[in-house]
Write a protein that holds these residues in place. Structure first.
Motif, short mmCIF file in Angstrom:
data_model
loop_
_atom_site.label_atom_id
_atom_site.label_comp_id
_atom_site.label_asym_id
_atom_site.label_seq_id
_atom_site.Cartn_x
_atom_site.Cartn_y
_atom_site.Cartn_z
N LYS A 28 -4.10 -5.95 0.40
CA LYS A 28 -2.76 -6.53 0.43
C LYS A 28 -2.71 -7.55 1.58
O LYS A 28 -2.55 -7.18 2.75
N ALA A 37 1.62 -7.57 -3.07
CA ALA A 37 0.64 -7.50 -4.15
C ALA A 37 -0.72 -7.07 -3.61
O ALA A 37 -1.05 -7.31 -2.44
N TRP A 107 -1.93 -7.17 -8.36
CA TRP A 107 -1.07 -6.10 -8.84
C TRP A 107 0.15 -6.03 -7.92
O TRP A 107 0.05 -5.65 -6.76
N TRP A 108 1.31 -6.43 -8.46
CA TRP A 108 2.55 -6.53 -7.69
C TRP A 108 3.36 -5.25 -7.83
O TRP A 108 3.50 -4.70 -8.92
N HIS A 130 9.22 -13.19 -4.04
CA HIS A 130 8.70 -13.54 -5.36
C HIS A 130 9.81 -14.12 -6.23
O HIS A 130 10.92 -13.60 -6.30
#
Length: 596
Positions: A28, A37, A107-108, A130
């Motif tokens: 991360k 993410a 991968w959020w 985001h």
């Protein structure tokens, strides 16, 4: 851990497997635009100095230089690194579930807001940075959110959640594929040679052409027909940006092939190393003639880890990576049962102690000392014997006295050994008439009490048959420990068995902390009849204490050895100042084992 994060013998900086070089992890990044993410990356090495909790990594998809196409190496704290989650089956989600969504190569973290049609879900990103805040994802782009905490996934990954990976067929090599071929001919000692698949020839066999081996007339590269058990893909490259370090497991390019070995000396100039090969040769190699060792197991590349990839020295102790793995009961100092072939002993198992594996290392014979047989009445000593592995088995655990039935196969303790036979008559007071199987035992039948009998079991394929149930095992009386000296401190009182760390601030100890227990017994002696061997794990008497290390050189004169200590010092010791390493674990002495 070594400086690259690989596990070495006796270095107290070992890390978990996912932090070894070459491991795929998720990171991360703290930079703006990436917060919230997890992105895939590869561990390159642990940052120096060794105790550092930062690692050099290379991202799989991020930070690519548009001009060169390369991705730079970056440094991250261990707090931003976790293992890569295994592939998971697609699943149904409920409203309000925390999830991860695969978006822009990462991968959020977020939450499921609503289930839509056709397995789609409305997902809200947790990250405040985001945009857009809400996106619709298909079920294949989502996974349940998990946290990596203290070495475990929370919530745990259940086996039913794992994706079923399609098993690759053995004959999946195509014409032109680059592979490596194992060569078992005399002198090759299971080395691996680069080759190209020419064509399949059927029946799980291929015609290959070596890349480095030529025909006898040197007019072309050698071609050969081999089966799939001798072929593997070429291993992926693991970047070693600086240099290899002591006790790294490597493959060395020698005679056109890759040979397994261990770094036993790092030379100061020209990036050269002394490597101890599995052939028991010590040779010098340049940096570009070495690569980190990997194994092709069950269709996957694996790197040596402290639980699984330590192997045996000639004495059967686990060292780093030299090819033969003996089960725990064949390690030196282990108590076993042996069935001698001499007349008068056939049909019985006698207790003995493993001294070492016989030389050469690939021998299936072991040097042992019997506990009760072959006593020399003049000297009071018992000679060492050489026994084949087929006549050696572990010593069974003590069993509770039990009832026997007529016809039960049993063992009877008689004349210092356990004799195989059968129960033929049940008498009063838990006594039984026992019939010996051995044709050479006389008398043929004897009466034994229940405490002299045990159910007969066979050691087969690493298991007792029939298996011993927990209810059958005897409850061993725990020996009382001697009352330890009471230690009183100003802040607190330490009780018996308390785990402590003791600081030694004297000159030369560099304020080291020594893990300790208020008391532990002295380790039992393990005889070393001849001499220690290369890569034996030992303890050296130094500055009044026993320091863990590894034999890296056997000197020819005066039984002396060079030992690489856990302090990263290389020192010379006499035979009398060394002992085989053992660990005091859960009240028992254990020798180094692969559950490494």
């Amino acid at each position: 851990m070594s400086q690259k994060g690989k596990c070495g013998i006796g270095v107290n900086t070992e890390g978990p497997p996912h932090l070894q070089p070459g491991s795929t992890v998720e990171i991360k990044p703290p930079e703006f635009g990436y917060q919230g993410a997890w992105y895939t990356a590869t561990i390159i090495q642990r940052n120096t100095p060794i105790p550092s909790r930062r690692f050099m990594v290379q991202f799989t998809h991020l930070f690519q230089d548009q001009k060169t196409g390369e991705r730079p190496l970056r440094m991250f704290s261990v707090s931003h690194i976790r293992p890569q989650l295994p592939p998971l089956r697609p699943r149904k989600f409920k409203q309000g579930e925390d999830a991860g969504a695969y978006h822009k190569y990462g991968w959020w973290e977020g939450v499921i807001l609503q289930e839509w049609n056709n397995g789609n879900y409305l997902f809200m990103f947790h990250s405040d940075n985001h945009s857009p805040k809400y996106v619709v994802f298909g079920v294949n782009q989502l996974r349940l959110h998990r946290t990596w905490f203290n070495g475990y996934w929370v919530p745990p990954v259940q086996e039913s959640e794992l994706a079923v990976e399609e098993v690759q067929r053995e004959e999946e090599y195509n014409e032109g594929d680059l592979v490596e071929v194992r060569n078992d001919e005399d002198g090759s000692n299971r080395s691996w040679f680069a080759a190209i698949i020419v064509k399949p020839v059927g029946n799980k066999r291929y015609l290959i052409q070596y890349v480095t081996l030529e025909t006898e007339d040197n007019t072309d590269f050698l071609e050969k027909e081999v089966d799939t058990s001798h072929i593997r893909p070429r291993p992926p490259d693991i970047v070693v940006p600086d240099q290899f370090v002591m006790l790294d497991q490597v493959d060395a390019f020698y005679k056109g092939g890759w040979w397994k070995g261990v770094i036993i000396k790092v030379l100061s100039g020209d990036s050269k190393y002394h490597v101890y090969l599995a052939t028991r040769e010590e040779m010098e190699f340049k940096h570009d003639e070495l690569r980190l060792h990997q194994d092709w197991i069950d269709g996957k590349w694996t790197k040596p880890s402290p639980a699984k990839r330590r192997t045996m020295s000639q004495k059967g102790k686990y060292t780093i990576g030299l090819g033969i793995e003996d089960p725990p009961h064949l390690q030196p100092g282990s108590r076993v049962e042996i069935k001698p072939r001499g007349f008068g002993y056939r049909g019985a198992w006698f207790s003995a102690i493993i001294i070492k594996r016989d030389t050469p290392i690939y021998s299936n014979h072991f040097v042992v000392k019997f506990t009760d047989l072959y006593l020399d009445k003049n000297t009071g000593t018992r000679p060492l014997k050489k026994m084949s592995i087929v006549f050696i088995r572990p010593q069974p655990s003590p069993q509770r006295p039990r009832k026997f039935k007529i016809g039960d196969n049993a063992d009877a303790y008689h004349m210092n050994g356990w004799w195989e036979g059968v129960i033929v008559v049940e008498l009063q007071d838990d006594n039984y008439v026992f019939l010996f199987h051995s044709e050479y035992q006389w008398p043929k039948c004897l009466v034994f009490g229940v405490s002299q009998l045990r159910l007969h079991r066979t050691w087969f394929g690493g298991y007792w048959m029939p298996p011993a149930l927990e209810s059958e095992l005897d409850v061993e009386e725990v020996q009382r420990e001697e009352e330890p000296t009471k230690i009183t401190m100003e802040m607190e009182e330490l009780s018996e068995g308390a785990l402590v760390e003791v600081a030694n601030d004297e000159d030369g100890f560099n304020r080291a902390w020594f893990a300790a227990i208020i008391i532990r017994p002295r380790p039992p002696d393990i005889p070393v009849p001849d001499q220690f061997e290369m890569l034996d794990q030992v303890e050296a008497l130094y500055k009044g204490g026993w320091w863990k290390g590894v034999i890296i050189n056997v000197l020819s004169e005066d039984s002396k050895y060079q030992v690489y200590l856990a302090t990263h010092e290389e020192m010379e010791f006499k035979h009398s100042n060394l002992r085989l390493h053992q660990d005091w674990v859960h009240g028992k002495w254990t020798k180094p084992s692969p559950v490494i």
